[in-house]
Design an enzyme around this catalytic site. Structure first.
Site, PDB file in Angstrom:
ATOM      1  CD  GLU A  80      -1.068   0.965   3.547  1.00  0.00           C
ATOM      2  OE1 GLU A  80      -2.249   1.226   3.312  1.00  0.00           O
ATOM      3  OE2 GLU A  80      -0.494   1.321   4.589  1.00  0.00           O
ATOM      4  CG  ASN A  81       2.519   2.646   2.909  1.00  0.00           C
ATOM      5  OD1 ASN A  81       2.429   1.701   3.689  1.00  0.00           O
ATOM      6  ND2 ASN A  81       1.724   3.692   2.968  1.00  0.00           N
ATOM      7  CG  ASN A 113      -4.529   3.268   5.586  1.00  0.00           C
ATOM      8  OD1 ASN A 113      -3.738   2.326   5.671  1.00  0.00           O
ATOM      9  ND2 ASN A 113      -4.172   4.503   5.881  1.00  0.00           N
ATOM     10  CG  HIS A 114      -1.961   4.785   2.255  1.00  0.00           C
ATOM     11  ND1 HIS A 114      -2.339   6.112   2.313  1.00  0.00           N
ATOM     12  CD2 HIS A 114      -1.287   4.533   3.404  1.00  0.00           C
ATOM     13  CE1 HIS A 114      -1.913   6.637   3.461  1.00  0.00           C
ATOM     14  NE2 HIS A 114      -1.273   5.692   4.148  1.00  0.00           N
TER      15      HIS A 114
HETATM   16 FE   LIG Z   1       1.383   1.199   5.471  1.00  0.00          FE
HETATM   17 FE   LIG Z   2      -1.855   1.606   6.213  1.00  0.00          FE
END
Ligand SMILES: [Fe+2]
Ligand SMILES: [Fe+2]
Length: 268
Positions: free
Chosen positions: A47-48, A75-76
């Site tokens: 996600e990052n 969440n990303h």
């Molecule tokens: Fe993360």
């Molecule tokens: Fe996260």
């Protein structure tokens, strides 16, 4: 190639890749890790991966081509809008199944299944509720619904959540139905890996693949300044990388973990 019949499968789950250093650490070490630990299936949270926020297609492909078998998000997920255009071609990408109003382009990415010899594993990604700042359905209900439709699979769950107690509670809830749960999102590895009472391999947070000397992947010098002067800070770009994760071996008949090992090492 048909795999020989095996009684066990070995899974390696790596924590959130943060930025270029994290990506390179995983890309360059993926095959080495799979050989060293006799890994049948390697999952990484991405996600990052693209400059700290989201995942573009080019980098999805780079990770898959390097040997990653599945990439989970968090969440990303929408950090890079490009995901909506490439998700249909990214079968090994798994997004949180309990995001409310999940975009239709991502509906087919809420689970990834693969046969490994006799075993059939299913990877899912769920978001916690506390401090996630997104509209999220109960992960407890979401897991129950997914599981009840297909109780035969060997479940590997990336629970992407902030709160330790929430992750711990969720772990005890799905223990006995899932075979492995690795927490992600905090980027700080916990030292509580264990096999839970009903046989599920568990860690509250797998940690991060990124720069060890950073503030959860962000440039610590910029963060120091930001804390006093209110300036902005960005993803760390220079420094020694590390790889964090959880390794487990699962008996394919009982679906219980029989071995567990926390992974945390520096890379050049
Ligand atoms: Fe993360
Ligand atoms: Fe996260």
């Amino acid at each position: 190639m048909k795999l020989p019949n095996k009684e066990t499968i070995t899974i390696l789950a790596l924590g959130d890749i943060v930025g270029r250093v994290g990506r390179n650490a995983v890309v360059r070490n993926c095959r080495f890790l799979k050989e060293k630990y006799h890994v049948d299936f390697l999952i990484v949270n991405g996600e990052n991966a693209t400059h700290g926020n989201g995942l573009i297609y080019k980098q999805y492909l780079e990770l898959i081509n390097a040997g990653c078998d599945c990439i989970t998000m968090g969440n990303h997920t929408y950090g890079k809008k490009e995901i909506l255009t490439y998700a249909k071609n990214a079968k090994k990408l798994v997004v949180p199944a309990n995001l409310v109003n999940l975009e239709p382009e991502l509906q087919q990415n809420i689970a990834y299944e693969q046969k490994i010899g006799e075993a059939r594993i299913k990877v899912i990604n769920l978001l916690g509720i506390d401090n996630i700042k997104l509209s999220v359905k109960s992960p407890f209900i979401a897991f129950k619904e997914i599981y009840e439709k297909d109780p035969e699979a060997i479940y590997i769950v990336d629970f992407h959540a902030e709160l330790t107690a929430e992750k711990n509670s969720f772990g005890y809830d799905i223990d006995g139905r899932a075979s492995m749960m690795f927490g992600t999102h905090t980027h700080v590895q916990t030292a509580d890996e264990r096999i839970m009472p009903e046989g599920m391999a568990y860690i509250t947070d797998a940690g991060m693949c990124g720069i060890r000397e950073s503030m959860i992947g962000f440039d610590y010098k910029e963060v120091k300044k930001a804390m006093w002067e209110g300036t902005s800070y960005s993803v760390a770009l220079k420094g020694k990388g590390m790889i964090n994760g959880l390794l487990t071996t699962i008996d394919i008949h009982s679906k219980k973990a029989i071995a567990i090992q926390r992974i945390n090492f520096d890379v050049e």
